[in-house]
Design a protein around this motif. Structure first.
Motif, mmCIF file in Angstrom:
data_model
loop_
_atom_site.group_PDB
_atom_site.id
_atom_site.type_symbol
_atom_site.label_atom_id
_atom_site.label_comp_id
_atom_site.label_asym_id
_atom_site.label_seq_id
_atom_site.Cartn_x
_atom_site.Cartn_y
_atom_site.Cartn_z
ATOM 1 N N ASP A 88 -5.702 -15.559 -8.613
ATOM 2 C CA ASP A 88 -5.470 -15.341 -10.044
ATOM 3 C C ASP A 88 -4.485 -14.221 -10.351
ATOM 4 N N LYS A 89 -4.043 -13.520 -9.324
ATOM 5 C CA LYS A 89 -3.068 -12.437 -9.522
ATOM 6 C C LYS A 89 -1.866 -12.644 -8.611
ATOM 7 N N ASN A 90 -1.559 -13.920 -8.311
ATOM 8 C CA ASN A 90 -0.471 -14.234 -7.377
ATOM 9 C C ASN A 90 -0.654 -13.461 -6.081
ATOM 10 N N ASP A 91 -1.905 -13.371 -5.641
ATOM 11 C CA ASP A 91 -2.302 -12.534 -4.519
ATOM 12 C C ASP A 91 -1.567 -12.865 -3.220
ATOM 13 N N LYS A 92 -0.962 -11.845 -2.627
ATOM 14 C CA LYS A 92 -0.426 -11.943 -1.263
ATOM 15 C C LYS A 92 -1.640 -11.906 -0.344
#
Length: 127
Positions: A88-92
């Motif tokens: 949900d946070k463009n997580d790496k």
């Protein structure tokens, strides 16, 4: 109405080798739904450093086991059948498959259709 079977997708232009497995793309941008749905296979024993700067992704595990480790806080999440994870946070993140995994994934906005990861340069692979 759109209907597609997995049998139609396997071996077609919607069956993409993404780097450490396959992505069978049931819905892509040209279908005009605003999101994509894929069946994604992750090869056993692989680890992939991934990042989605242009998409939100949710993955529901239907087979196999593995883990996702977020780079921001180094938190490990065990993934097994019946587990969903949402970036949900463009997580790496690192995705590791202990055994062959099968995920049903939703991407928003929709994938164009041919995206694949570059896992050979040591950087996170982005699309």
């Amino acid at each position: 109405m759109i209907t597609r079977s997995l049998d139609e997708i396997i071996g077609s232009e919607r069956d993409i080798a993404w780097g450490n497995g396959r992505s069978r793309r049931f819905l892509i941008e040209e279908d005009k739904m605003g999101y994509s749905v894929t069946e994604t296979i992750i090869d056993a024993g692989t680890t992939s450093l991934l990042e989605y700067k242009n998409h939100m992704e949710a993955c529901y595990c239907i087979a196999g086991e593995g883990e996702v480790v977020t780079c921001e806080d180094d938190k490990k999440h065990i993934i097994k059948p019946g587990t969903i994870y949402a970036l949900d946070k463009n997580d790496k993140h690192y995705l590791t498959a202990y055994s062959e995994m099968k995920l049903v994934c939703v991407f928003m906005p929709a994938l164009k259709g041919k995206e694949a990861h570059n896992l050979s340069d040591g950087e996170s692979s982005v699309y």
